[in-house]
Design a protein around this motif. Structure first.
Motif, PDB file in Angstrom:
ATOM      1  N   THR A   1       0.821  -1.421  -0.013  1.00  0.00           N
ATOM      2  CA  THR A   1       0.186  -0.209   0.053  1.00  0.00           C
ATOM      3  C   THR A   1       1.575   1.182   0.132  1.00  0.00           C
ATOM      4  O   THR A   1       0.601   1.995  -1.120  1.00  0.00           O
ATOM      5  CB  THR A   1      -0.774  -0.016   1.772  1.00  0.00           C
ATOM      6  OG1 THR A   1      -1.382  -0.887   1.789  1.00  0.00           O
ATOM      7  CG2 THR A   1      -1.628   1.122   0.875  1.00  0.00           C
TER       8      THR A   1
ATOM      9  N   VAL B   1       0.557   3.656  -2.906  1.00  0.00           N
ATOM     10  CA  VAL B   1       0.609   5.056  -3.155  1.00  0.00           C
ATOM     11  C   VAL B   1       1.709   6.422  -3.142  1.00  0.00           C
ATOM     12  O   VAL B   1       1.095   7.102  -3.636  1.00  0.00           O
ATOM     13  CB  VAL B   1      -0.328   5.728  -1.438  1.00  0.00           C
ATOM     14  CG1 VAL B   1      -0.083   6.876  -1.243  1.00  0.00           C
ATOM     15  CG2 VAL B   1      -1.260   4.557  -0.663  1.00  0.00           C
TER      16      VAL B   1
ATOM     17  N   LEU C   1      -8.286   8.617  -0.638  1.00  0.00           N
ATOM     18  CA  LEU C   1      -8.821   7.436  -1.063  1.00  0.00           C
ATOM     19  C   LEU C   1      -9.529   6.526  -0.795  1.00  0.00           C
ATOM     20  O   LEU C   1      -9.767   6.878   0.697  1.00  0.00           O
ATOM     21  CB  LEU C   1      -6.946   6.866  -1.288  1.00  0.00           C
ATOM     22  CG  LEU C   1      -5.467   7.861  -1.523  1.00  0.00           C
ATOM     23  CD1 LEU C   1      -4.780   7.082  -0.887  1.00  0.00           C
ATOM     24  CD2 LEU C   1      -5.882   8.297  -2.768  1.00  0.00           C
TER      25      LEU C   1
ATOM     26  N   LEU D   1      -3.712   1.425   4.694  1.00  0.00           N
ATOM     27  CA  LEU D   1      -4.628   2.467   3.792  1.00  0.00           C
ATOM     28  C   LEU D   1      -4.393   3.896   4.585  1.00  0.00           C
ATOM     29  O   LEU D   1      -4.190   4.382   4.760  1.00  0.00           O
ATOM     30  CB  LEU D   1      -6.160   1.803   2.957  1.00  0.00           C
ATOM     31  CG  LEU D   1      -6.654   2.970   1.750  1.00  0.00           C
ATOM     32  CD1 LEU D   1      -5.345   3.564   0.762  1.00  0.00           C
ATOM     33  CD2 LEU D   1      -7.588   2.955   1.070  1.00  0.00           C
TER      34      LEU D   1
ATOM     35  N   ALA E   1      -1.166   4.980   5.010  1.00  0.00           N
ATOM     36  CA  ALA E   1      -0.817   4.918   3.837  1.00  0.00           C
ATOM     37  C   ALA E   1      -1.044   6.527   3.820  1.00  0.00           C
ATOM     38  O   ALA E   1      -0.854   7.715   3.820  1.00  0.00           O
ATOM     39  CB  ALA E   1      -0.645   4.084   2.889  1.00  0.00           C
ATOM     40  N   CYS E   2      -2.462   6.867   4.283  1.00  0.00           N
ATOM     41  CA  CYS E   2      -2.918   8.025   3.733  1.00  0.00           C
ATOM     42  C   CYS E   2      -2.131   8.752   4.796  1.00  0.00           C
ATOM     43  O   CYS E   2      -2.103  10.421   4.787  1.00  0.00           O
ATOM     44  CB  CYS E   2      -4.523   7.700   4.075  1.00  0.00           C
ATOM     45  SG  CYS E   2      -4.750   7.337   2.638  1.00  0.00           S
TER      46      CYS E   2
ATOM     47  N   CYS F   1      -9.117   9.331   3.462  1.00  0.00           N
ATOM     48  CA  CYS F   1      -8.725   7.843   3.818  1.00  0.00           C
ATOM     49  C   CYS F   1     -10.222   7.904   3.765  1.00  0.00           C
ATOM     50  O   CYS F   1     -11.022   8.039   4.646  1.00  0.00           O
ATOM     51  CB  CYS F   1      -8.033   6.903   4.569  1.00  0.00           C
ATOM     52  SG  CYS F   1      -8.524   5.637   4.733  1.00  0.00           S
TER      53      CYS F   1
ATOM     54  N   MET G   1      -9.558   2.772  -4.960  1.00  0.00           N
ATOM     55  CA  MET G   1      -7.643   1.547  -5.211  1.00  0.00           C
ATOM     56  C   MET G   1      -8.022   0.890  -5.588  1.00  0.00           C
ATOM     57  O   MET G   1      -7.052  -0.349  -6.295  1.00  0.00           O
ATOM     58  CB  MET G   1      -6.925   2.033  -3.420  1.00  0.00           C
ATOM     59  CG  MET G   1      -6.140   3.215  -2.519  1.00  0.00           C
ATOM     60  SD  MET G   1      -5.377   3.848  -3.443  1.00  0.00           S
ATOM     61  CE  MET G   1      -3.721   3.132  -3.423  1.00  0.00           C
TER      62      MET G   1
END
Length: 351
Positions: A36, A40, A55, A67, A70-71, A78, A134
């Motif tokens: 992920t 990204v 996302l 996710l 990552a955001c 997210c 995604m």
């Protein structure tokens, strides 16, 4: 000691533990963080998403957390469309990390659950096309993040031929890892694990009387699953997966999830049958969200030494609670009754 700029970079790396002479586990805190983060980062670099974008994806748990991390790292928004398997602990983490999450109503089958989540995503995209979906099940950008894991295995385990065992799920973790390993050694073997009821390898007609093993199967087509990467497939029931999870904790003090129990069941047998190969199985997450559903039932666990798979040579012979089939890197047509593969050779029993 490495000092990391974000917690996601610290927890993405698996712990590689030797459990026996030729048996290893790659234990992740949460496996999909690697892929992920790479996905990204590349979406931003390629201009497919802009800073501050939202996302979104569907998840039963592990990907949602990856996710959200990552955001958080890249300063993005997210949104998760989750199943009811997203527990309170994870839900609170997601919300505090800044993610928004909605859960679909509980469904009787995996197919209904996944279909409802995808339908909801399409509604959200129609309402706001600027949101980036995604598509962990369909966008092969998620394959790219497993190259460092492959390098870790190659650097740490040498000598014998290598077999990797993991849940199939979206196809990216096992597929991405096999692709990276085979770039260096085409003979690396990949064994995929599926739950009963999953259509990915043609088992949608058999429902597990236990519970849905979330995350490693599918009732809708996943374009990221590349059937031709897999040498063998094992279908494992909930009861046998539970037994694997309990045995892994009891015998090796490794506290991991239900899919890991399924993989351990397969891996410990492969390691006993094939001492000439190194066997590595993937532990995708910790066992915390399975405390009530799995570990609280530890007294019901079966002894792994008493469990054997039914070896089959066509999908119409699939049978609970554990079936195994040589796939031999065959392609698969969802409309076909079985892939074109050769019959399995007989295997000796494990003592």
């Amino acid at each position: 000691m490495t000092v990391h700029a974000h917690i996601a970079d610290a927890i993405k790396v698996p712990d590689l533990v030797r459990l026996g002479p030729n048996l290893y586990v790659a234990r992740f805190e949460t496996m999909k963080v690697y892929s992920t983060l790479v996905a990204v980062e590349r979406l931003l670099a390629d201009g497919r998403i802009q800073p501050g974008a939202t996302l979104m994806d569907s998840s039963s748990g592990i990907y949602a957390y990856a996710l959200a991390l990552a955001c958080h790292k890249f300063g993005l928004k997210c949104h998760i469309v989750g199943s009811k398997t997203v527990d309170k602990t994870l839900m609170l983490q997601l919300r505090i990390l800044g993610a928004t999450i909605e859960q679909v109503e509980p469904q009787a089958t995996l197919k209904m659950d996944q279909s409802l989540r995808v339908a909801r995503i399409r509604e959200l995209l129609d309402a706001d096309p600027s949101v980036h979906w995604m598509q962990q099940y369909h966008d092969d950008i998620h394959y790219d993040g497993y190259e460092p894991v492959a390098q870790l295995l190659l650097d740490s385990i040498g000598g014998a031929a290598l077999s990797v065992i993991g849940g199939v799920g979206s196809g990216c973790s096992t597929g991405g890892l096999a692709r990276a390993l085979r770039a260096r050694d085409p003979a690396v073997e990949l064994i995929g694990v599926q739950p009963f009821g999953s259509m990915t390898f043609g088992c949608q007609h058999i429902e597990d009387p236990g519970i849905i093993i979330a995350g490693i199967g599918s009732s809708i087509p996943f374009r990221n699953v590349r059937h031709g990467l897999y040498d063998e497939i094992h279908w494992v029931s909930f009861d046998y997966g539970l037994s694997g999870s309990i045995a892994l904790l009891r015998e090796h003090a490794v506290f991991a999830g239900l899919s890991t129990g399924c993989c351990y069941l397969v891996a410990q047998r492969e390691a006993a049958l094939r001492p000439e190969r190194n066997i590595v199985f993937l532990a995708a997450d910790t066992g915390h969200r399975y405390v009530d559903g799995v570990f609280a039932q530890h007294e019901q666990a079966l002894a792994l030494a008493d469990l054997q798979p039914t070896r089959i040579d066509s999908l119409d012979r699939l049978v609970l609670p554990w079936s195994a089939m040589a796939w031999r890197r065959a392609d698969f047509d969802d409309a076909a009754p079985a892939p074109q593969v050769l019959p399995l050779p007989a295997l000796a029993a494990v003592s």
